[in-house]
Scaffold this active site. Sequence first.
Site, PDB file in Angstrom:
ATOM      1  N   SER A  56      37.082  39.952  43.868  1.00 10.97           N
ATOM      2  CA  SER A  56      36.023  40.964  43.766  1.00 10.97           C
ATOM      3  C   SER A  56      35.981  41.580  42.372  1.00 10.97           C
ATOM      4  O   SER A  56      34.903  41.907  41.854  1.00 10.97           O
ATOM      5  CB  SER A  56      36.212  42.061  44.818  1.00 10.97           C
ATOM      6  OG  SER A  56      37.351  42.849  44.544  1.00 10.97           O
TER       7      SER A  56
ATOM      8  N   ASP B 279      43.047  45.306  38.902  1.00 14.02           N
ATOM      9  CA  ASP B 279      42.377  44.005  39.011  1.00 14.02           C
ATOM     10  C   ASP B 279      41.240  43.862  38.004  1.00 14.02           C
ATOM     11  O   ASP B 279      41.115  42.828  37.328  1.00 14.02           O
ATOM     12  CB  ASP B 279      41.839  43.797  40.427  1.00 14.02           C
ATOM     13  CG  ASP B 279      42.946  43.550  41.443  1.00 14.02           C
ATOM     14  OD1 ASP B 279      44.113  43.811  41.109  1.00 14.02           O
ATOM     15  OD2 ASP B 279      42.637  43.098  42.559  1.00 14.02           O
TER      16      ASP B 279
END
Length: 397
Positions: A147, A205
């Site tokens: 994502s 991330d």
Amino acid sequence: MLAKPLTLSAPGKAILHGEHAVVHGKAALAVALNLRTFLQIRPSNNGKVLICLPNIGTSLNWETVRLRTLLTAFSDGLDESKSPSPEQMDALKEFAGITTGLSTTESLGTLAFLYLYLSISAKYGQIPSVEIVVWSELPTGAGLGSSAAYSVCLAAALLTACGAIGCPLEEEKSVVRWPEEELDLINRWAFRGEQVIHGKPSGVDNSVATWGGVLRFQSGKITSLKRVPTLRILLTNTKVSRSTKILVAGVKDKILKFPAIMNPVLASIDAISHECENVLEAMAESPSQEYYPVLEELFDINQHHLNVIGVGHSSLDSVCRVTATHGLHSKLTGAGGGGCAITLLRPDTDPLMVEAARQDLSACGFECWETSIGAPGICLHSLSSLKAEVLHVFNSV
């Protein structure tokens, strides 16, 4: 404004060391995984915005006139330093016809796109009519930063399309990156996309997908290591689902129950992260095979520690056991309890041995990729630099 098609990519991420200990103030090393998400953005003159996600068989389009009606929800003090508001998310869900609470990959991907598209357009002006295709080598839901790679690609593409950042790709270059200050802007917007998808992400991330290489994360502070080597790995997805929230809670309970036992284990995991960082910096300075046995030992020690704190799983034990029969060293990466494992490959590892290990792991029902860590972050590509598989996807949509 966007004058021609642009193609970009961002890497996934893995945790090299420091899983779970990072929740308790210790250091973790997050690495860019050279399995990438690719995005192509094309100018269009049909008055529509289209996004195609072939990995999940989704293609959506909206007229730009209809999208403009949503901008009232995005006009109040809009800034990349502000989190998406509940009112904005409700407006997007209603517009997209998404039932409140629905959290499918398609729904979350749609909401992240609409949020970034509308908010970036509102801040920098002009809603361009574009076609976007996103295709990924990363599996979703495996803890590999899929994502975040998606959000970083979207942010970079939309910021470029709106003229908020430049387009550094020149005729003679095949792969280029943006200047540091523009990468920082991409990262800040991508974090907003991650908030749409995850609610309260750590920011690790999207930072890995933006900057690439290796990042140290400790007590909320993210530091990029300046020079790192690229290491070959075998990545294995056990396909065993798990709940990160439950695993984190289990570790916390163990620490509260056995502090005198567990705290030294966490301190040891922290020491492993720092030792690994020192080794990686030394390898970047002076590449040598002599460092690999040290990295392999650190893998082994940390895997035992992760079992001790309760985040191991029989599937991960199988990965370690199978790869060990081929002389290879593995550890879990991420939350544990299933999920993924990484296996270190030396530069001189026999390709036949790697293939034999892959076949044995596949026979266990696992999915494997040979790839590398320490990959570059978000990049712009010339078409000639893309793999045939990626070109095929873009040409067929």
